[in-house]
Motif scaffolding. Structure first.
Motif, short mmCIF file in Angstrom:
data_model
loop_
_atom_site.label_atom_id
_atom_site.label_comp_id
_atom_site.label_asym_id
_atom_site.label_seq_id
_atom_site.Cartn_x
_atom_site.Cartn_y
_atom_site.Cartn_z
N GLU A 186 40.56 22.64 32.97
CA GLU A 186 39.42 22.09 31.98
C GLU A 186 39.00 23.06 31.13
OE1 GLU A 186 36.22 19.67 30.69
OE2 GLU A 186 38.29 19.15 31.58
N ILE A 187 38.75 24.19 31.61
CA ILE A 187 38.35 25.53 30.55
C ILE A 187 39.14 25.48 29.35
CG2 ILE A 187 38.13 27.87 30.20
CD1 ILE A 187 37.20 28.03 33.15
N PHE A 188 40.49 25.44 29.56
CA PHE A 188 41.69 25.38 28.60
C PHE A 188 41.34 24.01 27.83
CE2 PHE A 188 46.43 24.49 28.06
CZ PHE A 188 46.49 24.82 26.69
N ARG A 189 41.11 22.98 28.17
CA ARG A 189 41.09 21.89 27.52
C ARG A 189 39.74 22.00 26.39
NH1 ARG A 189 37.70 17.74 26.74
NH2 ARG A 189 36.39 18.17 28.84
N GLN A 190 38.69 22.48 27.01
CA GLN A 190 37.34 22.69 26.22
C GLN A 190 37.69 23.72 25.03
OE1 GLN A 190 33.49 22.92 28.23
NE2 GLN A 190 34.54 22.00 30.11
N TYR A 236 40.27 28.27 18.06
CA TYR A 236 41.15 29.27 18.73
C TYR A 236 42.68 28.70 18.66
CZ TYR A 236 36.85 30.91 20.62
OH TYR A 236 35.59 31.27 20.96
N LYS A 237 43.69 29.33 18.36
CA LYS A 237 45.04 29.42 18.60
C LYS A 237 45.19 29.75 20.02
CE LYS A 237 46.83 27.98 14.68
NZ LYS A 237 47.74 26.61 14.52
N ILE A 238 45.66 28.94 20.76
CA ILE A 238 46.12 29.17 22.29
C ILE A 238 47.65 29.19 22.70
CG2 ILE A 238 45.56 28.40 24.55
CD1 ILE A 238 43.03 27.12 23.41
N TYR A 239 48.27 30.13 23.20
CA TYR A 239 49.47 30.57 23.66
C TYR A 239 49.40 30.70 24.91
CZ TYR A 239 49.82 30.93 18.61
OH TYR A 239 49.76 30.93 17.23
N PHE A 255 49.48 19.24 30.23
CA PHE A 255 48.64 20.28 29.41
C PHE A 255 49.70 21.27 28.88
CE2 PHE A 255 48.65 21.79 33.82
CZ PHE A 255 48.78 23.31 33.59
N LEU A 256 50.84 21.54 29.40
CA LEU A 256 51.52 22.40 28.79
C LEU A 256 51.88 22.17 27.31
CD1 LEU A 256 53.83 23.60 31.82
CD2 LEU A 256 52.01 24.68 31.01
N LYS A 257 51.89 20.93 27.00
CA LYS A 257 52.02 20.43 25.53
C LYS A 257 51.04 20.59 24.67
CE LYS A 257 55.35 16.99 27.59
NZ LYS A 257 55.22 17.57 28.80
N TRP A 258 49.80 21.16 25.13
CA TRP A 258 48.65 21.49 24.49
C TRP A 258 48.80 22.97 23.73
CZ3 TRP A 258 44.16 20.65 28.56
CH2 TRP A 258 44.20 19.34 28.94
N PHE A 259 49.62 23.88 24.21
CA PHE A 259 49.68 25.14 23.64
C PHE A 259 50.35 25.13 22.19
CE2 PHE A 259 49.70 26.38 28.24
CZ PHE A 259 48.65 27.28 28.10
N ASP A 260 49.60 25.91 21.29
CA ASP A 260 50.46 26.37 20.26
C ASP A 260 51.74 26.95 20.26
OD1 ASP A 260 48.18 25.15 18.34
OD2 ASP A 260 47.24 26.69 19.48
N GLY A 261 52.03 27.46 21.19
CA GLY A 261 53.40 28.14 21.52
C GLY A 261 53.27 28.72 22.86
N LEU A 318 34.23 34.51 29.78
CA LEU A 318 34.53 33.99 28.56
C LEU A 318 33.10 33.81 27.72
CD1 LEU A 318 36.91 31.23 29.20
CD2 LEU A 318 37.50 33.08 27.86
N LYS A 319 32.15 33.37 28.57
CA LYS A 319 30.76 33.50 28.14
C LYS A 319 30.17 34.69 27.58
CE LYS A 319 29.40 28.91 30.13
NZ LYS A 319 28.61 28.18 31.31
N ARG A 320 30.50 35.77 28.60
CA ARG A 320 29.88 37.07 28.43
C ARG A 320 30.66 37.54 26.89
NH1 ARG A 320 32.12 42.18 28.86
NH2 ARG A 320 33.96 41.15 29.75
N LEU A 321 31.79 37.10 26.69
CA LEU A 321 32.50 37.64 25.31
C LEU A 321 32.20 36.80 24.38
CD1 LEU A 321 35.99 38.33 26.97
CD2 LEU A 321 34.48 39.97 25.99
N SER A 322 31.33 35.57 24.62
CA SER A 322 30.91 34.55 23.50
C SER A 322 32.01 33.83 22.84
CB SER A 322 30.17 35.17 22.20
OG SER A 322 29.09 35.87 22.74
N VAL A 323 33.11 33.89 23.79
CA VAL A 323 34.23 32.77 23.59
C VAL A 323 34.02 31.29 23.99
CG1 VAL A 323 36.73 32.46 23.94
CG2 VAL A 323 35.82 34.87 23.68
N PHE A 324 33.41 31.02 24.99
CA PHE A 324 33.15 29.77 25.64
C PHE A 324 31.69 29.21 25.56
CE2 PHE A 324 33.10 27.13 29.56
CZ PHE A 324 34.36 26.09 28.98
#
Length: 201
Positions: free
Chosen positions: A92-96, A103-106, A125-131, A195-201
């Motif tokens: 679910e985190i990956f989906r969001q 982001y590009k997500i690998y 969900f493995l098909k969601w990756f950019d690579g 992720l929130k601490r890093l302002s990514v999520f």
């Protein structure tokens, strides 16, 4: 500024455990643990992750432990039974993150080239990756620095703009030496906090 997120797969997004299968073979838990610790070891399995064929890996063990041939052959003969469910909270985190479009997500995974297709078909969900960079296909694995560089070079990723998420601290240390930002994964809840601490999520 983080522009790229790199996920490990096993124990982060996917539950894999040989005990799921071996508990159907061994009646005694201690005997099973001894077999896993002394025969089908993590070091042995990682050689298949690094490109050795399943057949070769199996035959090497049978030559060493012929009395355990049946149990050894089960490791890859019934490997799909070791594959558990997805860790849905992490997915679910990956989906969001994916749907944010920021982001590009690998994926960077230590996984046999022969067994990875089973997981790829099972988990949408493995098909969601950019690579996805699979160690067994590249014949090199984490924590070898060159394996990380395959992903960085292939997808033109700058280490300082990447965030790597892995449950294995050995792999985290190797990524940090290259200059990649890292989160040592312990749970979905902890990942969200980081992720929130890093302002990514």
């Amino acid at each position: 500024m983080i522009t790229t997120i790199i996920f490990d797969l096993g124990a982060v997004l996917i539950d894999w455990n040989p005990r799921y299968m071996y508990r159907t073979i061994f009646e005694d838990e201690a005997e099973m643990e001894k077999f896993l610790a002394e025969i089908t070891t993590s070091d042995w399995n990682e050689e298949q992750d690094a490109g050795r064929t399943l057949h070769e890996g199996t035959e090497i063990l049978i030559q060493q432990f012929p009395e355990h041939e049946h149990h050894i052959r089960a490791f890859y003969g019934r490997w799909d039974e070791m594959l558990g469910e997805a860790f849905h909270e992490t997915v679910e985190i990956f989906r969001q993150l994916k749907e944010s479009g920021k982001y590009k997500i690998y994926a960077l995974t230590n996984w046999s080239a022969e067994t990875f297709p089973v997981a790829f078909e099972r988990f949408e969900f493995l098909k969601w990756f950019d690579g996805i960079v699979v160690s067994g296909e590249e014949k090199i694995r984490k924590p070898t620095p060159e394996f990380y560089h395959i992903l960085l070079d292939r997808y033109n990723v700058k280490p300082r703009e990447a965030l790597f998420i892995d449950d294995n601290y050995r792999n985290i240390l190797a990524a940090e030496k290259i200059g990649i930002n890292c989160i040592h994964f312990t749970s979905a809840e902890q990942l969200e906090v980081e992720l929130k601490r890093l302002s990514v999520f």
